[in-house]
Each structure stands twice: as C-alpha cells, then as structure tokens.
Write a protein that holds these residues in place. Structure first.
Motif, PDB file in Angstrom:
ATOM      1  N   ALA A   1       0.853  -1.200   0.000  1.00  0.00           N
ATOM      2  CA  ALA A   1       0.000   0.000   0.000  1.00  0.00           C
ATOM      3  C   ALA A   1       0.880   1.238   0.000  1.00  0.00           C
ATOM      4  O   ALA A   1       1.001   1.927   1.016  1.00  0.00           O
TER       5      ALA A   1
ATOM      6  N   VAL B   1      -1.862   5.248  -0.742  1.00  0.00           N
ATOM      7  CA  VAL B   1      -3.206   4.990  -0.228  1.00  0.00           C
ATOM      8  C   VAL B   1      -3.663   6.218   0.556  1.00  0.00           C
ATOM      9  O   VAL B   1      -2.880   6.795   1.319  1.00  0.00           O
TER      10      VAL B   1
ATOM     11  N   ARG C   1      -1.567   4.012   7.431  1.00  0.00           N
ATOM     12  CA  ARG C   1      -1.242   2.597   7.346  1.00  0.00           C
ATOM     13  C   ARG C   1      -0.251   2.239   8.452  1.00  0.00           C
ATOM     14  O   ARG C   1       0.694   2.981   8.701  1.00  0.00           O
TER      15      ARG C   1
END
Length: 390
Positions: free
Chosen positions: A369, A372, A376
């Motif tokens: 990712a 994104v 995260r």
C-alpha cells in the motif's frame, strides 16, 4: 597543516559572530519574539508600522524604483509573529498607507489591484493567527510543541530491539506523509512478569481531526496499558471512550499479550482487522485471529474475548490497520489475502537487519500500500528459529 588551521579559523569566524549576535540585545529580543513574548510583540508591531510608513513614502517618492507592492512585506512578517489583535492594528496601518499613497500621488501611488492583494494577504495572515491562537500557540516556536507531542506518541509505541529469540519491527505511514496519524502504537514490556503487551489503535476518520483524537487517546490508553490486566484493557479503554461522548467517533484496536518465554499469546480485538499468525511448519500456513468485540466507543460494558495461540520457533504474527488492506469497492478479505501473499516470502527467510523505514515491515508496507489515502500501520512479531530456506 597551516592551510587546514586557516580553513578552520575561517569556518569558526561566522559561528562566533552568530553566537555573539544571539547573546546580544537584538538576539535576545528576537528569541523572546519567537517565543511569543507580549513585550517583544509590541516592539515588533511598532517596527512593522514604521516600515509601513517608510515603504508608503518611498512608493510615492520613488515610483519608478520602489514598487507599492512592498507593503506586503510588513503584512507577511506580522502574520508570522503577531497575535490577531496586533495584526489588526498593522492591517489598518497598511491599508491606510495604501489609500493615502493612492490619493496623494495618482497615478504612481498604490493601485487598486495592489490594495486588493494587500487585503487578501491580510486576511490570510489573520486566518493563520486565529488558528494558531485557538491551538494556544504563540510565536514561531509554538510548532515545536506539536512536534514534541508527535515524538512522544511515537515513543509510547517503541518496541524492544531484541528480546531473547524475538524480533519486533513496525512501520507507520500517515496519509500524505504527514507527521501526525490517526493510527498509533503502544507497548509495555514487563520482563519480571514475562509479559509483553502491544496495542495497535486506529481512530476513525482521516487527516488532522483523526490525528488530534489519536494524540488524545494515546496518552490516556498508555496510562491504562500495564496498570490493568490484559483482559481488562480493552473494556477499560472502551468505557473511557464512551465517557468522552464523541459523537459518531470510535476507534478500532487490537491488543497482543505475549509470553516471550513460551511464545504463548492472547489477542483481544475491538473491531480491528484480524491479526495473522504465520506458522512455518508444514511449508507455511496462515491462521487469522477471531473477530473479538465491537469497536471502542460504541457500547459501554462490552466484553472482548481472547483468542489464544502460541508462536513456535520461526513463526510470526502480523498486526495491521485497515488502511493496509482496505480498497474501495473490494472485499476486505481480498486486501488481507494480498498482504499475506506479499508477507510470506519475507517471513520464510531469516530476519534481515534494517531500520524503521528499511526493515521488513517498512518494505512490506510500501509494497502492499504505497499510495493509499489512509493511515497505514504494520507490526511484525517474529520468533526467530534456526535459519531456514526460502
């Protein structure tokens, strides 16, 4: 050698001048101004008003060489160091000067377009000052308080570098590369009880609002962690969040209570994506943790049952936030499968050294990712066994 000494003297000269300037009256006044001292602000306001008068006179007397737009400079400087009330005084002085210049020396004075630019610059400075005043920040150095809070939050989740045959790695990537995140990590290591606790929390929402609530909760939850038994942490955190009365706000969390001597663990989940246990034996397989209870802050008195397991030599455990596995329009199971598929080759080989950004957790986060629009987080807990083939 003489050439080296001469070069060293040349380098030390500017440093000595800088130290002398900082310790002098002007340097001390500048330091007080950056710290938001009211007396220093008053002097700065008088100085900027004087510059406004000077620039206005020069724009009238020297229209060919001194631009009327120079009046923007006092406004910009005032927006950086003055409070809202003193900025209003400065704005009134600048606009009065611009109007006087336009009336006195038409057509070479301040034009209507320049006046509009001055007004917009003043509004931007006032809006910035109002926001900083709401935060209780005075002076340019007020931002350092936020940076220290961010560093303190990160320190609360510092994992042990090495513990017996264990290795821990984490990676946190706030959305947009910001310094603040809606995700935060907590850790409490109590070797006398053979207990290591790790909590990963994801506050609902994105951006500065989620980050502000994350910093609030990280301090409160850090006080709970270690002061109550592991099975009581999530219920206590949930009751605390319910008591705050935040409307339409909640947080998900996963809590790991690990016994390093035996590898036994308990997982408590509050609406968070299920942790993943990688078992090296039999060629490698994955076991996902249970669902647990609802997110924190929704219902008071909610129980959070434990999922039990044991990490054998060579096994690993992944804790992660939904920003790593959620994709709009896709089932979350698809994202979890993508994460586990990317993680397995990493976990099948012996641990490779690396920093927080260059370690296996950081590399895996970027691979799964990278771009994104969400915070995260990934935590790797690995029980190191003998080297094994990939």
């Amino acid at each position: 050698m003489p050439a080296a000494e001469a070069a060293a003297r040349r380098r030390s000269g500017p440093r000595r001048w800088a130290r002398t300037a900082r310790r002098g009256p002007l340097g001390r006044w500048g330091s007080r101004l950056l710290d938001g001292d009211p007396a220093a602000e008053r002097a700065a306001l008088l100085l900027l008003l004087g510059l406004t008068v000077l620039f206005t006179a020069m724009s009238v007397a020297l229209p060919g060489s001194w631009p009327p737009s120079a009046l923007v400079l006092p406004l910009v400087c005032g927006g950086l160091v003055l409070s809202t009330r003193r900025q209003l005084v400065l704005v009134a002085g600048v606009l009065a000067g611009s109007a006087l210049s336009a009336a006195w020396h038409e057509p070479h004075g301040v034009r209507a377009g320049v006046t509009v630019v001055l007004a917009l610059t003043a509004l931007a400075g006032l809006a910035t000052a109002r926001f900083r005043n709401r935060l209780g920040l005075r002076g340019l150095r007020g931002d350092s308080m936020l940076l220290e809070l961010s560093e303190h939050t990160r320190a609360l989740g510092r994992l042990p570098d090495r513990l017996l045959d264990w290795h821990f790695d984490r990676a946190l990537a706030p959305v947009g590369g910001n310094s603040f995140s809606g995700d935060f990590l907590l850790c409490a290591d109590r070797p006398e009880q053979d207990l290591l606790e790790v909590v990963l929390v994801d506050v609902s929402g994105k951006g500065s609002r989620a980050a502000a609530r994350s910093m609030h909760l990280s301090g409160a939850f850090a006080m709970l962690l270690g002061s109550v038994p592991p099975e009581s942490f999530l219920p206590a955190a949930n009751d605390y969040l319910v008591g705050l009365g935040w409307e339409d706000e909640f947080a998900t969390a996963v809590h790991l209570a690990l016994r390093p001597a035996s590898g036994e663990y308990r997982l408590f989940n509050a609406g968070h994506p299920p942790p993943a246990h990688y078992r090296r034996e039999d060629g490698g397989s994955w076991l996902l943790g249970g669902d647990g209870g609802p997110a924190l802050g929704l219902l008071s008195g909610t129980p959070y049952p434990a999922t039990r397991g044991r990490l054998a030599l060579g096994d690993s455990l992944l804790l992660y936030s939904d920003g790593l596995v959620e994709v709009p329009g896709q089932d979350i199971g698809t994202g979890i499968g993508r994460l586990l598929a990317a993680a397995e080759p990493v976990l099948r080989v012996p641990h490779a050294a690396g920093g927080a950004a260059g370690g296996p957790a950081g590399r895996l986060l970027r691979a799964v990712a990278r771009d994104v629009a969400d915070d995260r987080s990934l935590v790797m807990v690995r029980r190191l066994g003998p080297p094994f083939a990939s």
